[in-house]
Design an enzyme around this catalytic site. Structure first.
Site, PDB file in Angstrom:
ATOM      1  N   ASP A 121       0.901   5.948  -2.050  1.00 46.09           N
ATOM      2  CA  ASP A 121       0.553   6.966  -1.074  1.00 46.09           C
ATOM      3  C   ASP A 121       1.639   8.033  -1.072  1.00 46.09           C
ATOM      4  O   ASP A 121       2.805   7.749  -0.795  1.00 46.09           O
ATOM      5  CB  ASP A 121       0.449   6.290   0.296  1.00 46.09           C
ATOM      6  CG  ASP A 121       0.104   7.281   1.375  1.00 46.09           C
ATOM      7  OD1 ASP A 121      -0.880   8.001   1.182  1.00 46.09           O
ATOM      8  OD2 ASP A 121       0.827   7.345   2.373  1.00 46.09           O
ATOM      9  N   THR A 167      -2.570  13.213   0.094  1.00 47.99           N
ATOM     10  CA  THR A 167      -1.159  13.565   0.256  1.00 47.99           C
ATOM     11  C   THR A 167      -0.462  13.722  -1.092  1.00 47.99           C
ATOM     12  O   THR A 167       0.513  14.452  -1.201  1.00 47.99           O
ATOM     13  CB  THR A 167      -0.429  12.485   1.067  1.00 47.99           C
ATOM     14  OG1 THR A 167      -0.753  11.219   0.517  1.00 47.99           O
ATOM     15  CG2 THR A 167      -0.864  12.514   2.495  1.00 47.99           C
ATOM     16  N   THR A 168      -0.949  13.010  -2.091  1.00 47.62           N
ATOM     17  CA  THR A 168      -0.355  13.170  -3.409  1.00 47.62           C
ATOM     18  C   THR A 168      -0.840  14.473  -4.031  1.00 47.62           C
ATOM     19  O   THR A 168      -0.054  15.253  -4.569  1.00 47.62           O
ATOM     20  CB  THR A 168      -0.753  11.998  -4.326  1.00 47.62           C
ATOM     21  OG1 THR A 168      -0.624  10.801  -3.601  1.00 47.62           O
ATOM     22  CG2 THR A 168       0.093  11.958  -5.551  1.00 47.62           C
ATOM     23  N   ASP A 176      -5.857   5.634   5.264  1.00 46.80           N
ATOM     24  CA  ASP A 176      -6.433   6.755   4.524  1.00 46.80           C
ATOM     25  C   ASP A 176      -7.953   6.728   4.609  1.00 46.80           C
ATOM     26  O   ASP A 176      -8.587   7.751   4.853  1.00 46.80           O
ATOM     27  CB  ASP A 176      -6.006   6.696   3.053  1.00 46.80           C
ATOM     28  CG  ASP A 176      -4.575   7.163   2.868  1.00 46.80           C
ATOM     29  OD1 ASP A 176      -3.900   7.349   3.901  1.00 46.80           O
ATOM     30  OD2 ASP A 176      -4.143   7.338   1.720  1.00 46.80           O
TER      31      ASP A 176
END
Lengths: 527, 535
Positions: B69, B102-103, B400
């Site tokens: 994550d 988020t990546t 997520d």
């Protein structure tokens, strides 16, 4: 333009191949460390603590060894964690799970070396683990309905578990102890109601199971040493000075006479409390907290056996055994449930006096008294017995049983091997590797026993090529033998947990391609 | 460094202690910043997509986190560089706002910075580059809106939601049982969702984990799980049709806040005090009993005496329950949190169909399940797994997935994943670039190139030829006018994301592009870095 500094001082970063190598090496080092303890002829380790006293532990229990290690390698920590979880969850197989995970990673390292992507390896491992589990499920024995056979199964499992421990000399004796104790629980996994008391002296053979309850305490002075048909009140209350619990209260007096009065009132209060307790019609009173001399004397006067300072677990167990409730207030004697037992007496084990409650109402709890030459032996014996009890209590719930002695690994390896032949693509290499890792376990068992592992495992594999073989390694004679005849069994739940958590851990470590270590937190006191 | 002098020739001090500060100016500053940002994004690049790898992080205390994550990696990474910190913030804000991607957002920002550096080298002013990026980000967001699909789902048909959650989960270690986890996440969100207002309060979903067992045992409990047990070992372990009193006051005599002293100077006073004390305990328990409570949940501890009285009156109790859990219990059971015994009334009690204590493994771990609550608007996802790191990672993954499901309920538009949306945007931005006169045209083209980098990273991580694959997909999109073509990461043989059921939320993607552009703009505008040098 290069980045001068992205991380804080001392924080390090390892990438790609280097990171992977670091975790492989760490994990394998841990696996190799405990590898020699595997199997009935596995060796023990001495652990010396760095704390005060440099106390020494001699053990062969994987979880205990790993727990005491101070490890810096992150991947190794993952392995330690799975071993701990295995211990908490099923109690046994703590070494096997680490060895299997280590072997899986060793195989994975070779595959990565031959340019197979870790993700491909992972998906191969997953398929293999699934297949292995199915293979085990196909071959389980379930004797739940047949009490006689089930007991035999339990005995066998206990013996197998104990055979790798210090108790292996007297495994027959201890297996019986453990099975008896667990059968008393009647299906609950609450091992708290089995109390283990360790007393140095005597030999391991002198250990025994007591159906009653033994409390490692002394009876107060001048109180009866033997009570028949006892009514027991189990309590958790202050019997020293009953504090005033209202906040901010304090005593302020202006003369000596008043001090005496207050003291008198205090004494009176205690006397009242004792009277109330006696009013329950009891002849034995067990308290978790301290009992001061004054109330103790009062109890002695009333001919009541008063036991102070029983620890918390002791109290809970006693309440469980005698069927009483733990009381803290004593205003309504009619509704407090008292515990009962036929006989309370003081007994001697070795040189120590203990209090023995026999003929208790609830048959669930029992006490195992371990005797042994030294504390180290006793500690290790307790750990071994704990393992056996855990496994047995889990088996009572999930009564599926497998054969032991490397048999399950060979069955799985065979099924996985077949899957590898059917699977197209690079995954089949990973699946094949998985089967090799499984075979490493019987190999290690044979190696530890000083046998010719290559020869034995090859024979074993040939045996297993036939349908429904029961072959496993007979470590005692050093040959391949029929496990069902030799009576070596293992619990399905343990094997399944080993398989699943080892695969999970290997997968986790394989997925890592970068390790970032933060700067260690500074300890101010060291400066 | 510049110095200013007044009319007598004395220097003004503009920057105190200039010698001990390092300073970067102009193009050097920008380049240094860009390279720092790129370095951060390069770390995350390999974590993108279903075949992305994990990172192992060792905290200052030696604890291990293994995760994939982006937000978690960056947060725990101990970044010292100022620009690196900006990237960390970027990922965090995506996490707060959307919860997923988020990546991706960091990778995109990194790509934009790389492109910007090239433009700077050609002598284009950073502000012009930033403006160009701004224009193109608007175009890209609008384009996403155009290609997005509305998505029909209802309380009974949750399949589309499950599919989208599965896309999110497929990049995590839990992808082994992504189907069941996705279902858990969606059912959880649906249970607490307010479909009228199209909003979901994720606080109502508690994620609790316990090591042991296997991942497949993870379950959704329509109720609350509290990691506590009954205060007295002999209290009943199972209560049906429980009426729960939720208390935030301890079972102890009251402690007034003002300082006071109770002076005892006579025997009578001593005795009255004692009586009063007993009375207190008795009253407290009686009050709970009177209103009909069958279970007491208390935020504070009990005195031994109170504990026994409760047990005696057959009133099971749980002590030391944390504030957040207490609130959840109150919501789930429809009860009110009561701060004083005097205020306890029957209406304020919570109701639950079943309260039971469950033991795990061979240790004494016990947990309290509160189920069949009056108001089932609070659920718990209970995670099992082989080890601690696994549980933590699963928690993050579930988080997520929950966020994705929530976003879909808020706005049911989706775009296609697997890089399809990025490629489509890239084509659109590229085509629009030619219409802009001036320097911005270059910046817009660069933006289009940067958008390509996400599918490029996906292809790279999946072991495909990045340039070949991306260009082939791009050509296909233009030729067939089909914006669902993406990178076939799982080797399924088709690159139509509609068939593969790879979806992402529209707002998630839009937010990614907007946030990444904003940060890049901010970094580009910096032309002077003053920092204390360290000695």
């Amino acid at each position: 333009m290069a980045v001068e500094k992205l991380f804080k001082d001392e924080a390090t970063e390892e990438k790609g191949e280097r990171a992977r190598m670091a975790s492989f090496v760490g994990a394998m080092a841990i696996a190799d460390l405990v590898k020699t303890t595997l199997g009935p002829k596995g060796m023990d380790k001495i652990l010396q603590s760095t704390g005060r006293g440099h106390s020494v532990t001699v053990t062969n229990d994987g979880a205990t060894i790993l727990k005491s290690l101070h490890i810096d390698n992150p991947a190794a920590k993952v392995l330690i964690d799975i071993s701990k979880v295995q211990d908490d969850e099923v109690g046994d197989g703590t070494t096997s799970v680490v060895v299997l995970a280590g072997e899986l990673l060793r195989e994975a390292e070779k595959l990565v070396g031959s340019k197979i992507h870790p993700m491909t390896i992972i998906s191969g491992f997953r398929m293999a683990a699934d297949c292995a589990r199915k293979a085990l499920l196909d071959r389980v024995n379930d004797n739940k309905d047949d009490a006689e056979k089930f007991r035999l199964d339990l005995m066998r499992i206990a013996k197998t578990t104990l055979s790798s421990k210090i108790l292996s000399q007297d495994k027959e004796h201890f297996a019986k102890l453990a099975v008896d104790a667990v059968m008393r629980l009647k299906g609950s996994t609450n091992l708290e109601s089995i109390q283990i008391i360790k007393k140095a002296g005597g030999s391991l053979k002198d250990s025994f199971l007591d159906e009653g309850f033994i409390l490692d305490k002394k009876i107060g002075l001048g109180q009866p040493k033997r009570i028949e048909n006892a009514n027991i009140l189990v309590a958790n209350t202050a019997m020293d000075t009953d504090k005033v619990k209202i906040y901010g209260a304090r005593v302020r007096v202006d003369s000596m006479a008043k001090v005496a009065q207050i003291e008198g009132a205090e004494k009176e209060k205690m006397r009242e409390k004792v009277q109330k307790i006696i009013g329950h019609g009891i002849n034995c009173f067990v308290n978790r907290q301290l009992i001061y001399n004054f109330p103790e004397e009062l109890f002695a006067d009333a001919g009541i056996l008063a036991i102070e300072h029983a620890d918390f677990e002791g109290i809970e167990r006693l309440a469980l055994v005698t069927g009483g409730e733990i009381a803290s207030t004593f205003d309504n004697p009619e509704s407090v449930k008292l515990g009962h037992c036929k006989l309370i007496e003081e007994i001697m084990i070795g040189e120590d006096k203990l209090i023995h409650f026999s003929g208790v109402e609830m048959g669930q709890a029992c006490t195992i008294v371990l005797r042994g030459a030294s504390f180290h032996v006793l500690d290790e014996a307790e750990r071994s017995l704990h393992d056996a009890l855990c496994v047995l209590s889990q088996t009572v719930n999930d009564s599926r049983v497998l054969l032991g002695g490397g048999w399950p690994e060979m069955v799985m390896a065979k099924a996985v091997d077949e899957l590898a032949r059917k699977t197209p693509g690079k995954k089949s290499h990973a699946i094949e590797a998985f089967s090799r890792a499984l075979i490493a376990i019987p190999t290690t068992i044979a190696d530890n026993a000083g046998l010719d592992s290559a020869e034995l495992v090859a024979q074993l594999r040939a045996e297993h090529h036939k349908e429904d073989s029961n072959a496993g390694i007979d470590v005692i004679t050093g040959t391949v033998g029929d496990m069902s005849e030799l009576g070596i069994s293992e619990a399905f739940k343990v094997k399944q947990a080993v398989l699943l958590s080892a695969t999970e851990a290997a997968e986790m470590i394989l997925r890592v391609d970068e390790i970032i270590t933060c700067a260690p937190r500074r300890r101010e006191d060291r400066m | 460094m510049a110095l200013a002098f007044d009319e007598y020739g004395r220097p003004f001090i503009i920057l105190r202690e200039q010698e001990s500060k390092s300073r970067l100016r102009g193009i050097d500053a920008q380049k240094a910043n860009i390279s720092a940002g790129v370095a951060v994004s390069r770390i995350l690049r390999t974590s993108l997509g279903p075949k992305g790898m994990d990172k192992m992080l060792q905290s200052p205390d030696g604890d291990i986190t293994i995760t994939n994550d982006g937000a978690t990696i960056l947060e725990q990474m101990d970044v010292d560089n100022q620009i690196g910190k900006l990237m960390v913030e970027l990922s965090r804000s995506q996490d707060y706002e959307i919860g997923d991607g988020t990546t991706g957002v960091v990778v995109l920002a990194g790509a934009l910075l790389e492109q910007a550096e090239k433009l700077l080298e050609r002598g284009i002013h950073p502000i012009r580059v930033a403006e160009g990026f701004e224009i193109s980000s608007k175009m890209a967001v609008d384009h996403l809106e155009k290609i997005s699909h509305k998505f029909d789902f209802s309380a009974t048909n949750i399949e589309p939601l499950v599919q989208t959650c599965m896309t999110t989960l497929s990049s995590k270690i839990v992808n082994r049982c992504k189907r069941s986890l996705a279902e858990i996440a969606v059912k959880g969100v649906m249970a607490v969702a307010d479909l009228e207002r199209k909003d979901v309060n994720l606080d109502l979903i508690k994620v609790e984990g316990k090591v042991g067992g296997k991942l497949e045992d993870t379950e959704l409990v329509y109720g609350i799980i509290v990691d506590k047990d009954m205060s007295h070992p002999q209290m009943p372990k199972q209560i049906e049709d429980a009426k729960i009193a939720i208390l935030t006051c301890p079972f102890e005599p009251p402690k007034p806040k003002t300082k006071h002293k109770v002076d005892i100077d006579t025997v009578e006073k001593f005795q009255t005090l004692r009586k009063q004390e007993q009375q207190y305990f008795d009253d407290m328990v009686q009050q709970c009993k009177d209103v009909g409570a069958t279970l007491v949940i208390c935020q504070w501890g009990f005195d031994d005496e109170a504990n026994h009285l409760l047990m005696h009156r057959n009133l099971p109790a749980v002590r030391w329950v944390g504030g957040v859990e207490l609130e959840l219990i109150a919501i789930a059971t429809g009860g009110r949190i009561v701060p004083r015994f005097q205020e306890l009334t029957t209406e304020k009690l919570g109701k639950a169909g079943l309260v039971r204590e469950k033991a795990f493994g061979t240790t004494k771990d016990r947990m309290l399940y509160i189920e069949h609550c009056a108001n089932s608007k609070a659920v718990t996802v209970f995670i099992r797994g082989g080890n601690k790191m696994m549980i933590e990672e699963t928690k993050r993954s579930i988080h997520d997935a929950l966020c994705v499901a929530r976003n879909l309920i808020r706005n049911n538009s989706i775009v296609y994943g697997g890089g399809a949306a990025e490629i489509s945007c890239s084509i659109a931005v590229e085509a629009a670039a030619d219409k802009y006169p001036g320097v911005e045209q270059y910046a817009i083209r660069a933006f289009a190139d940067a958008l390509d980098s996400v599918p490029m990273a996906l292809a790279e991580n999946s072991g495909l030829q990045p340039i070949e694959t991306v260009s082939a997909v791009k050509a296909q999109q233009i030729k067939e006018n089909n914006h669902c073509c993406g990178i076939d990461c799982n080797d399924t043989g088709t690159n139509d994301m509609r068939e593969q059921n790879v979806f992402e939320t529209l707002i998630g993607k839009q937010q990614q592009i907007l946030l990444a552009t904003q940060v890049v703009k901010m970094i580009l505008k910096i032309d002077d870095v003053i920092s204390p040098t360290e000695y």
